[in-house]
Design a protein around this motif. Structure first.
Motif, PDB file in Angstrom:
ATOM      1  N   MET A  16       0.833  -1.210   0.000  1.00 54.04           N
ATOM      2  CA  MET A  16       0.000   0.000   0.000  1.00 54.04           C
ATOM      3  C   MET A  16       0.864   1.255   0.000  1.00 54.04           C
ATOM      4  N   ARG A  17       1.855   1.288   0.897  1.00 57.49           N
ATOM      5  CA  ARG A  17       2.629   2.520   0.992  1.00 57.49           C
ATOM      6  C   ARG A  17       3.504   2.725  -0.235  1.00 57.49           C
ATOM      7  N   ALA A  18       3.972   1.649  -0.824  1.00 57.95           N
ATOM      8  CA  ALA A  18       4.735   1.787  -2.064  1.00 57.95           C
ATOM      9  C   ALA A  18       3.845   2.340  -3.176  1.00 57.95           C
ATOM     10  N   ARG A  19       2.619   1.814  -3.275  1.00 55.61           N
ATOM     11  CA  ARG A  19       1.712   2.291  -4.323  1.00 55.61           C
ATOM     12  C   ARG A  19       1.364   3.761  -4.117  1.00 55.61           C
ATOM     13  N   MET A  20       1.203   4.186  -2.870  1.00 53.56           N
ATOM     14  CA  MET A  20       0.879   5.596  -2.628  1.00 53.56           C
ATOM     15  C   MET A  20       2.013   6.513  -3.054  1.00 53.56           C
ATOM     16  N   ALA A  21       3.246   6.102  -2.798  1.00 52.82           N
ATOM     17  CA  ALA A  21       4.376   6.929  -3.229  1.00 52.82           C
ATOM     18  C   ALA A  21       4.458   6.995  -4.746  1.00 52.82           C
ATOM     19  N   LEU A  22       4.236   5.872  -5.407  1.00 59.87           N
ATOM     20  CA  LEU A  22       4.229   5.869  -6.865  1.00 59.87           C
ATOM     21  C   LEU A  22       3.110   6.752  -7.398  1.00 59.87           C
ATOM     22  N   ALA A  23       1.956   6.696  -6.737  1.00 57.91           N
ATOM     23  CA  ALA A  23       0.821   7.483  -7.194  1.00 57.91           C
ATOM     24  C   ALA A  23       1.066   8.980  -7.038  1.00 57.91           C
ATOM     25  N   VAL A  24       1.571   9.399  -5.875  1.00 61.45           N
ATOM     26  CA  VAL A  24       1.766  10.830  -5.677  1.00 61.45           C
ATOM     27  C   VAL A  24       2.883  11.363  -6.564  1.00 61.45           C
ATOM     28  N   SER A  25       3.851  10.515  -6.865  1.00 65.22           N
ATOM     29  CA  SER A  25       4.971  10.950  -7.701  1.00 65.22           C
ATOM     30  C   SER A  25       4.592  10.984  -9.177  1.00 65.22           C
ATOM     31  N   GLY A  26       3.507  10.257  -9.524  1.00 64.62           N
ATOM     32  CA  GLY A  26       3.133  10.154 -10.936  1.00 64.62           C
ATOM     33  C   GLY A  26       4.035   9.232 -11.724  1.00 64.62           C
ATOM     34  N   GLN A  27       4.804   8.392 -11.005  1.00 65.82           N
ATOM     35  CA  GLN A  27       5.697   7.442 -11.671  1.00 65.82           C
ATOM     36  C   GLN A  27       4.888   6.254 -12.182  1.00 65.82           C
ATOM     37  N   ASN A  28       4.800   6.099 -13.471  1.00 63.68           N
ATOM     38  CA  ASN A  28       4.028   5.015 -14.057  1.00 63.68           C
ATOM     39  C   ASN A  28       4.779   3.694 -13.980  1.00 63.68           C
ATOM     40  N   VAL A  29       4.017   2.635 -13.673  1.00 64.33           N
ATOM     41  CA  VAL A  29       4.561   1.286 -13.644  1.00 64.33           C
ATOM     42  C   VAL A  29       3.546   0.339 -14.276  1.00 64.33           C
ATOM     43  N   ARG A  30       4.010  -0.884 -14.514  1.00 64.87           N
ATOM     44  CA  ARG A  30       3.118  -1.962 -14.960  1.00 64.87           C
ATOM     45  C   ARG A  30       2.803  -2.803 -13.735  1.00 64.87           C
ATOM     46  N   LEU A  31       1.575  -2.702 -13.261  1.00 64.27           N
ATOM     47  CA  LEU A  31       1.175  -3.370 -12.035  1.00 64.27           C
ATOM     48  C   LEU A  31       0.839  -4.833 -12.298  1.00 64.27           C
ATOM     49  N   ARG A  32       1.447  -5.709 -11.513  1.00 62.47           N
ATOM     50  CA  ARG A  32       1.124  -7.124 -11.544  1.00 62.47           C
ATOM     51  C   ARG A  32       0.614  -7.513 -10.166  1.00 62.47           C
ATOM     52  N   GLU A  33      -0.695  -7.702 -10.047  1.00 69.23           N
ATOM     53  CA  GLU A  33      -1.303  -8.104  -8.782  1.00 69.23           C
ATOM     54  C   GLU A  33      -1.081  -9.598  -8.584  1.00 69.23           C
ATOM     55  N   GLU A 199      -3.067 -15.464 -13.058  1.00 71.87           N
ATOM     56  CA  GLU A 199      -4.241 -16.121 -13.626  1.00 71.87           C
ATOM     57  C   GLU A 199      -4.695 -15.474 -14.928  1.00 71.87           C
ATOM     58  N   SER A 200      -4.672 -14.141 -14.972  1.00 70.74           N
ATOM     59  CA  SER A 200      -5.228 -13.428 -16.127  1.00 70.74           C
ATOM     60  C   SER A 200      -4.194 -13.090 -17.190  1.00 70.74           C
ATOM     61  N   GLY A 201      -2.920 -12.980 -16.757  1.00 70.82           N
ATOM     62  CA  GLY A 201      -1.880 -12.540 -17.680  1.00 70.82           C
ATOM     63  C   GLY A 201      -1.937 -11.051 -17.973  1.00 70.82           C
ATOM     64  N   GLU A 202      -2.795 -10.333 -17.247  1.00 69.43           N
ATOM     65  CA  GLU A 202      -2.984  -8.912 -17.502  1.00 69.43           C
ATOM     66  C   GLU A 202      -2.108  -8.062 -16.593  1.00 69.43           C
ATOM     67  N   GLU A 203      -1.438  -7.113 -17.208  1.00 69.25           N
ATOM     68  CA  GLU A 203      -0.768  -6.043 -16.481  1.00 69.25           C
ATOM     69  C   GLU A 203      -1.644  -4.795 -16.571  1.00 69.25           C
ATOM     70  N   PHE A 204      -1.490  -3.900 -15.602  1.00 66.40           N
ATOM     71  CA  PHE A 204      -2.313  -2.700 -15.603  1.00 66.40           C
ATOM     72  C   PHE A 204      -1.425  -1.480 -15.430  1.00 66.40           C
ATOM     73  N   ALA A 205      -1.746  -0.427 -16.155  1.00 65.92           N
ATOM     74  CA  ALA A 205      -1.026   0.826 -15.998  1.00 65.92           C
ATOM     75  C   ALA A 205      -1.352   1.401 -14.626  1.00 65.92           C
ATOM     76  N   PHE A 206      -0.329   1.751 -13.884  1.00 64.80           N
ATOM     77  CA  PHE A 206      -0.514   2.319 -12.544  1.00 64.80           C
ATOM     78  C   PHE A 206       0.479   3.467 -12.373  1.00 64.80           C
ATOM     79  N   PRO A 207       0.049   4.608 -11.819  1.00 64.34           N
ATOM     80  CA  PRO A 207      -1.325   4.920 -11.463  1.00 64.34           C
ATOM     81  C   PRO A 207      -2.205   5.092 -12.708  1.00 64.34           C
ATOM     82  N   ALA A 208      -3.478   4.682 -12.552  1.00 62.66           N
ATOM     83  CA  ALA A 208      -4.400   4.713 -13.685  1.00 62.66           C
ATOM     84  C   ALA A 208      -4.698   6.153 -14.078  1.00 62.66           C
TER      85      ALA A 208
END
Length: 208
Positions: A16-33, A199-208
């Motif tokens: 959670m805290r890693a995602r929040m830092a990425l989100a506030v920074s606007g640093q885009n990543v490929r999220l793999r849940e 399971e899905s093989g899907e990556e997601f752009a984060f932050p969306a």
């Protein structure tokens, strides 16, 4: 250069805290849940300790949540979280408080553990936060900072163990602070549910 990959698990406070830092920074990543009981081989190959979060960039692997926060904020820190860091308090959260949190919330996983004893030990840390929040709305001062965003997911976990008890406890500052951060747009934005990558093989752009 391709976007970094972030292996994450939605409910993990470290992630959670890693995602929040990425989100506030606007640093885009490929999220793999991922699912913790069925970790993908690709994540384990990148980081043999096999705990989330794991950030895989072109030139490095970062597999500690605070290091991921600093990596993201080092690129862009619009709210100046790094200027308002209290690393000694974060270490106390990640060490003794997390130790007691685990044995309080998940006492059945441990032998000869008194959950209430660990709850009281955890409250001692919360009272330290309570005192800090006497003088300002955030641990960092008038505006949220790295310490707030790194610590509150663990206090949230502590509350989840017994919400009725927590909400009746004499910790008004901590309760207000926690409620405000849980209701913040940044926290809500990083708690979106995604299909699991294995399971899905899907990556997601984060932050969306």
């Amino acid at each position: 250069m391709s976007l970094p990959i972030l292996y994450s698990f939605r409910r993990c406070p470290y992630a959670m805290r890693a995602r929040m830092a990425l989100a506030v920074s606007g640093q885009n990543v490929r999220l793999r849940e991922i699912v913790l009981r069925d970790k993908p081989d690709e994540m384990i190959e990148a980081s043999p300790k096999a705990t989330v979060p794991v950030l895989v960039a072109d030139d490095k692997v970062v597999d500690e949540s605070i290091a991921i926060m600093r990596w993201a904020l080092g690129r862009h820190d619009p709210e100046a979280w790094l200027e308002k860091a209290d690393f000694s308090l974060i270490e106390e959260n990640d060490g003794p408080f997390k130790h007691h949190l685990d044995r309080y919330k998940y006492s059945t996983r441990y032998e000869d553990v008194d959950a209430l004893e660990h709850r009281e030990a955890g409250v001692a840390f919360l009272r330290k936060l309570e005192a800090k929040l006497d003088d300002a709305p955030y641990i960092a001062g008038q505006k949220r900072g790295l310490a707030d965003m790194a610590i509150f997911p663990f206090v949230r976990q502590f509350r989840i163990a017994d919400m009725d008890w927590f909400d009746e406890t004499d910790l008004p500052n901590v309760q207000r602070w926690l409620s405000e951060l849980m209701e913040s747009e940044i926290f809500k934005s990083v708690m979106k549910k995604y299909p699991t990558w294995k399971e899905s093989g899907e990556e997601f752009a984060f932050p969306a």
